[in-house]
Design an enzyme around this catalytic site. Structure first.
Site, PDB file in Angstrom:
ATOM      1  N   GLU A  81      -1.974 -39.491 -13.605  1.00 58.80           N
ATOM      2  CA  GLU A  81      -1.783 -38.132 -14.307  1.00 58.80           C
ATOM      3  C   GLU A  81      -1.356 -37.222 -12.919  1.00 58.80           C
ATOM      4  O   GLU A  81      -2.149 -37.288 -11.731  1.00 58.80           O
ATOM      5  CB  GLU A  81      -3.151 -37.567 -14.483  1.00 58.80           C
ATOM      6  CG  GLU A  81      -3.549 -38.228 -15.677  1.00 58.80           C
ATOM      7  CD  GLU A  81      -5.152 -38.064 -16.044  1.00 58.80           C
ATOM      8  OE1 GLU A  81      -5.291 -36.810 -15.963  1.00 58.80           O
ATOM      9  OE2 GLU A  81      -5.740 -38.820 -16.661  1.00 58.80           O
ATOM     10  N   ASP A  95      -5.748 -41.042 -12.084  1.00 60.64           N
ATOM     11  CA  ASP A  95      -5.725 -39.569 -11.905  1.00 60.64           C
ATOM     12  C   ASP A  95      -5.765 -39.159 -10.733  1.00 60.64           C
ATOM     13  O   ASP A  95      -6.855 -39.304  -9.743  1.00 60.64           O
ATOM     14  CB  ASP A  95      -6.845 -38.963 -12.917  1.00 60.64           C
ATOM     15  CG  ASP A  95      -6.770 -37.686 -12.933  1.00 60.64           C
ATOM     16  OD1 ASP A  95      -5.844 -36.731 -12.829  1.00 60.64           O
ATOM     17  OD2 ASP A  95      -7.866 -36.850 -13.635  1.00 60.64           O
ATOM     18  N   LYS A 145      -7.066 -31.484 -22.736  1.00 64.83           N
ATOM     19  CA  LYS A 145      -8.329 -31.324 -22.584  1.00 64.83           C
ATOM     20  C   LYS A 145      -8.641 -30.144 -23.346  1.00 64.83           C
ATOM     21  O   LYS A 145      -8.298 -29.104 -22.896  1.00 64.83           O
ATOM     22  CB  LYS A 145      -8.677 -31.001 -20.951  1.00 64.83           C
ATOM     23  CG  LYS A 145      -8.639 -32.295 -20.044  1.00 64.83           C
ATOM     24  CD  LYS A 145      -9.058 -32.049 -18.625  1.00 64.83           C
ATOM     25  CE  LYS A 145      -9.284 -33.167 -18.027  1.00 64.83           C
ATOM     26  NZ  LYS A 145      -8.121 -33.971 -17.679  1.00 64.83           N
ATOM     27  N   LYS A 203     -10.125 -42.794 -10.341  1.00 58.91           N
ATOM     28  CA  LYS A 203      -9.755 -41.538  -9.608  1.00 58.91           C
ATOM     29  C   LYS A 203      -9.046 -41.820  -8.434  1.00 58.91           C
ATOM     30  O   LYS A 203      -9.728 -42.502  -7.692  1.00 58.91           O
ATOM     31  CB  LYS A 203     -10.929 -40.784  -9.337  1.00 58.91           C
ATOM     32  CG  LYS A 203     -11.612 -39.960 -10.925  1.00 58.91           C
ATOM     33  CD  LYS A 203     -10.839 -38.668 -11.012  1.00 58.91           C
ATOM     34  CE  LYS A 203     -11.447 -37.929 -12.079  1.00 58.91           C
ATOM     35  NZ  LYS A 203     -10.759 -36.721 -12.429  1.00 58.91           N
ATOM     36  N   ASP A 245      -1.006 -33.385 -17.290  1.00 59.25           N
ATOM     37  CA  ASP A 245      -2.405 -32.847 -17.405  1.00 59.25           C
ATOM     38  C   ASP A 245      -2.415 -31.306 -17.165  1.00 59.25           C
ATOM     39  O   ASP A 245      -2.306 -30.567 -18.012  1.00 59.25           O
ATOM     40  CB  ASP A 245      -3.372 -33.606 -16.572  1.00 59.25           C
ATOM     41  CG  ASP A 245      -4.986 -33.081 -16.856  1.00 59.25           C
ATOM     42  OD1 ASP A 245      -5.061 -32.122 -17.767  1.00 59.25           O
ATOM     43  OD2 ASP A 245      -5.906 -33.571 -16.245  1.00 59.25           O
TER      44      ASP A 245
END
Length: 321
Positions: free
Chosen positions: A191, A162, A236, A134, A214
């Protein structure tokens, strides 16, 4: 003979889980069960705070209405609400046998920046070494230094990053400045690095670091297009909708030569196991992004392989229907 069940759950989370600047103390959601004769199917309906447009209370009302109609024999269309459509479609697919039993329990481990910890995690992984980091939560310079350190320390590592649209163009450039250009090809993708798609495209052009969509997938003006610098889409399902819509998005991405990654919205163990089955079915060559169970303090109904967490049965949950 049809019968239904609906349970509400609230699983305590680890203290450090923060989503869009809000601390997530519990993961709240619903488990649904459909029965038709001797066949049974389960699904999870868990809107993700800060990401889903619907709340658990709203999802519960919609799911309950659909379940009542289904139990009475109706073949109603699935609700539009994404989390409800996904959970119900999983239950239907499991009951009918459409959802294969085989699962891909591999997961790209979430790394906090400690190379020694990453070595230990990767040592237990079969096949390619892929980890996720992250970024965008701290200073961009720090993120760049951590990513560079990990890529230097593990020569066969590929990283997925991300940023959740966390950077301005300046911060994105500050990040890239601290990642050795020779190491950048081992960043599988980042992302949504910037606040807008155009800024993210510009980042990819200027740095040579691949990007992935995303959040963009769930915006009304989004179109699937192959474009320079774009390598993947992150799907997702809880935020996407029905299993049919997930299959459609995977098929479009593959047809365009893009990698499709099935990714968690912090579902319970039951939901994660179904995502692992979907990944094995629809994206068998791609490591899914499912390393979120460790954020929870309990499992629900079904146990993820080798997880040390206790597993709650439905008897320990609040039954709605």
């Amino acid at each position: 003979m049809r019968s239904v069940g609906l349970w509400r759950f609230q699983v305590p989370m680890d203290a450090g889980v923060v989503l869009r600047e809000r601390r997530l103390k519990t993961r709240d959601g619903l488990l649904v069960r459909l029965k038709l004769g001797d066949k049974e199917g389960w699904g999870e309906i868990s809107p993700l705070p800060g990401f889903s447009f619907e709340t658990v209370d709203e999802a519960q009302l919609v799911a309950r209405e659909w379940l009542t109609d289904w139990q009475d024999g109706a073949e109603s269309a699935l609700p539009e609400m994404p989390s409800v459509a996904f959970g119900l479609s999983c239950a239907l697919a499991e009951m009918s046998g459409e959802l294969p039993a085989a699962a891909d329990y591999r997961a790209a481990p979430l790394c906090t920046g400690d190379p020694d910890e990453l070595f230990a995690m990767l040592a237990s992984l079969p096949g390619e070494k892929v980890a996720k980091v992250k970024v965008g939560l701290y200073e961009a310079v720090r993120d760049g230094m951590v990513v560079n350190l990990l890529l230097e320390a593990v020569p066969d590592l590929r990283l997925r990053l991300d940023a959740n649209r966390g950077w301005t163009p300046l911060k994105a450039q500050q990040f890239a400045k601290y990642v050795n250009p020779e190491l950048r090809p081992r960043i599988a993708f980042i992302e949504e690095p910037c606040k807008t798609r155009e800024q993210s495209r510009e980042f990819a052009r200027e740095t040579g670091i691949a990007i992935a969509w995303d959040e963009s997938l769930r915006e009304p003006d989004f179109e699937f297009v192959a474009e320079p610098g774009l390598s993947a889409v992150v799907i997702k399902p809880t935020l996407t909708g029905s299993l049919a819509k997930v299959r459609e998005q995977v098929a479009i991405a593959h047809a365009l030569g893009l990698t499709a990654v099935i990714s968690s919205s912090i579902e319970s163990s039951l939901g994660l196991i179904q995502l692992a089955r979907i990944a094995a079915w629809l994206t068998p060559q791609t490591l899914p992004g499912l390393d979120t169970l460790s954020l929870m303090q309990a499992q629900l109904v079904r146990e993820w392989p080798n997880s040390p967490l206790p597993c709650w049965s439905v008897a320990e949950l609040e039954q709605i229907v």
